[in-house]
Write an enzyme that holds these catalytic residues in place. Sequence first.
Site, PDB file in Angstrom:
ATOM      1  N   ASP A 207       0.800  -1.224   0.000  1.00 59.42           N
ATOM      2  CA  ASP A 207       0.000   0.000   0.000  1.00 59.42           C
ATOM      3  C   ASP A 207       0.838   1.282   0.000  1.00 59.42           C
ATOM      4  O   ASP A 207       0.426   2.305   0.564  1.00 59.42           O
ATOM      5  CB  ASP A 207      -0.976   0.019   1.198  1.00 59.42           C
ATOM      6  CG  ASP A 207      -1.870  -1.198   1.222  1.00 59.42           C
ATOM      7  OD1 ASP A 207      -2.205  -1.687   0.126  1.00 59.42           O
ATOM      8  OD2 ASP A 207      -2.228  -1.655   2.321  1.00 59.42           O
TER       9      ASP A 207
ATOM     10  N   LYS B 254       1.729   2.185  -5.154  1.00 56.74           N
ATOM     11  CA  LYS B 254       2.270   1.649  -6.417  1.00 56.74           C
ATOM     12  C   LYS B 254       1.354   1.975  -7.606  1.00 56.74           C
ATOM     13  O   LYS B 254       1.821   2.394  -8.654  1.00 56.74           O
ATOM     14  CB  LYS B 254       2.442   0.114  -6.307  1.00 56.74           C
ATOM     15  CG  LYS B 254       3.434  -0.290  -5.220  1.00 56.74           C
ATOM     16  CD  LYS B 254       3.494  -1.779  -5.033  1.00 56.74           C
ATOM     17  CE  LYS B 254       2.264  -2.381  -4.364  1.00 56.74           C
ATOM     18  NZ  LYS B 254       2.073  -2.026  -2.952  1.00 56.74           N
TER      19      LYS B 254
ATOM     20  N   GLY C 271      -4.604  -4.159  -3.798  1.00 58.19           N
ATOM     21  CA  GLY C 271      -5.592  -3.118  -4.091  1.00 58.19           C
ATOM     22  C   GLY C 271      -4.802  -1.874  -4.440  1.00 58.19           C
ATOM     23  O   GLY C 271      -4.173  -1.283  -3.580  1.00 58.19           O
ATOM     24  N   HIS C 272      -4.788  -1.533  -5.719  1.00 55.56           N
ATOM     25  CA  HIS C 272      -3.981  -0.404  -6.184  1.00 55.56           C
ATOM     26  C   HIS C 272      -4.904   0.732  -6.600  1.00 55.56           C
ATOM     27  O   HIS C 272      -5.693   0.588  -7.530  1.00 55.56           O
ATOM     28  CB  HIS C 272      -3.084  -0.842  -7.346  1.00 55.56           C
ATOM     29  CG  HIS C 272      -2.054  -1.863  -6.949  1.00 55.56           C
ATOM     30  ND1 HIS C 272      -1.135  -2.387  -7.810  1.00 55.56           N
ATOM     31  CD2 HIS C 272      -1.788  -2.442  -5.744  1.00 55.56           C
ATOM     32  CE1 HIS C 272      -0.358  -3.252  -7.162  1.00 55.56           C
ATOM     33  NE2 HIS C 272      -0.743  -3.311  -5.913  1.00 55.56           N
TER      34      HIS C 272
ATOM     35  N   GLN D 249       1.969  -5.993  -3.222  1.00 57.42           N
ATOM     36  CA  GLN D 249       2.433  -6.136  -1.842  1.00 57.42           C
ATOM     37  C   GLN D 249       3.744  -5.349  -1.654  1.00 57.42           C
ATOM     38  O   GLN D 249       3.942  -4.367  -2.329  1.00 57.42           O
ATOM     39  CB  GLN D 249       2.608  -7.605  -1.448  1.00 57.42           C
ATOM     40  CG  GLN D 249       1.315  -8.402  -1.323  1.00 57.42           C
ATOM     41  CD  GLN D 249       0.706  -8.801  -2.654  1.00 57.42           C
ATOM     42  OE1 GLN D 249       1.356  -9.431  -3.480  1.00 57.42           O
ATOM     43  NE2 GLN D 249      -0.536  -8.436  -2.878  1.00 57.42           N
TER      44      GLN D 249
END
Length: 422
Positions: free
Chosen positions: A13, A16, A40-41, A224
């Site tokens: 988080d 990215k 989750g980007h 990650q």
Amino acid sequence: MKVDVLLGLQWGDEGKGKVVDVLTPGYDIITRFQGGPNAGHTLEFNNIKQVLHTIPSGIFRKNKMNVIGNGVVLDPSVFKKEIESLKKIGFDIKHNLLISKKAHLILPTHRLLDAASEKAKGDTKIGSTLKGIGPTYRDKIGREGLRVGDMLENFEEKYNQRKSQHLLTLEKYYNFDYSNLLENFEKEWFEGVEVMKQFRFIDSENYINKELKSGKSIIAEGAQGTMLDIDFGSYPYVTSSNTICAGACTGLGIAPRNIGEVFGIFKAYCTRVGSGPFPTELNDVTGQNLRDKGNEYGSTTGRPRRCGWLDLVALNYSIMINGVSSLIMMKVDVLDEFETIKICTGYKINGKITNEFPYELNEKVEPVYEELPGWKKDLTKITSEDEFPEELKSYIKFIEEKTGVPIKIVSVGPNRQQTIIR
Ligand code: GDP
Ligand code: IMO
Ligand code: MG
């Protein structure tokens, strides 16, 4: 041409998705090489806010190809939802996305196994995202996985065989009641399979190497972070893939000598979701301030993220493992109101101070801090480095000196435009 890699250096988080989107105009091909819907980007631009889970973050730029590499694990039901939510905001991505035939599939029973395993662990649970990541990679390494390419032949048969083995484990080993869940999971999953089949499945290693040879530029987007890497993270409180730079080689099929720039991305402080050690964690009002100001709630699960000061011991370890050539510092604006800012420059273990990352981050590890003055200025509207307050310049210089790596990008807000390239 070489493949540039962008990786999280902390516990995920770091931002990215935002930066890959910012950098995409400079590349022809954007790839994901590991992880799956545990990621989750978040991207924000033109009043759009979108969280991507398995689709590369280059998807919103015109005339770019996005590739899901062999190292990724895909859940068709999540994939379908992602495609639908992109369609809703006007993006039909059928022509801009290629999927590796060798990527492994997350089965509905993998999700159940993830839940059963976490439940059985009780207080020692990993705090996984419950997306089935661990069980899917376990099947991959155990040589029992199903791959995207399997969809093309005798799929139901292969599926049913895996499913019945998994159900046996759920019943006999975990004594896990899945009766209310499986039917729904399977329905969504098979609908997802149909959606996936509308996309192009390829041998992505051949595609990527050919494109590279013909002069195309490629960026690999990590998921990650290094502290969650299966080998080098805070084991066992990690994810189940190699999140590090070497993962881009195995997850895409590119040779190590074809790696170019390694962008290491980190927050100006630290966060972590899920269980596991976190030396600079702040369980106090300062930690809460970071959470509030940084809106630190998981993009995938909504869980509050644990917050703490920047940890240079861990950061230097990540830089070493990945061979980071440029740093990207995110969420600097979150520190705008702090009078002073602490940075962990060493660990005190059994009375001795070290800056070497230890085998285990146990309760004996005590962070040693240096304190720097805050800038007390709203950074969210600045557009160039010339506007950096002196205190921020000192903060940047301090990190560059302690890491020996230049900070090339500073992010001052979630929007595409709130990005200062130095
Ligand atoms: P990723 O998983 O590394 O792509 O990061 P996430 O999207 O899970 O989490 C990063 C969060 O921070 C998202 O909500 C972003 O919109 C937000 N974000 C990214 N950069 C900045 C920044 O510079 N400042 C602030 N305040 N938020 C940011
Ligand atoms: P992005 O790509 C933050 C964490 C989980 C848990 C551990 C194992 O958005 O940075 P898993 O579901 O992978 O078996 O969970 O890893 N985790 C993440 N934390 N960001 C992520 O992805 C994460 N993906 C997994 O919270 O502690
Ligand atoms: Mg995330």
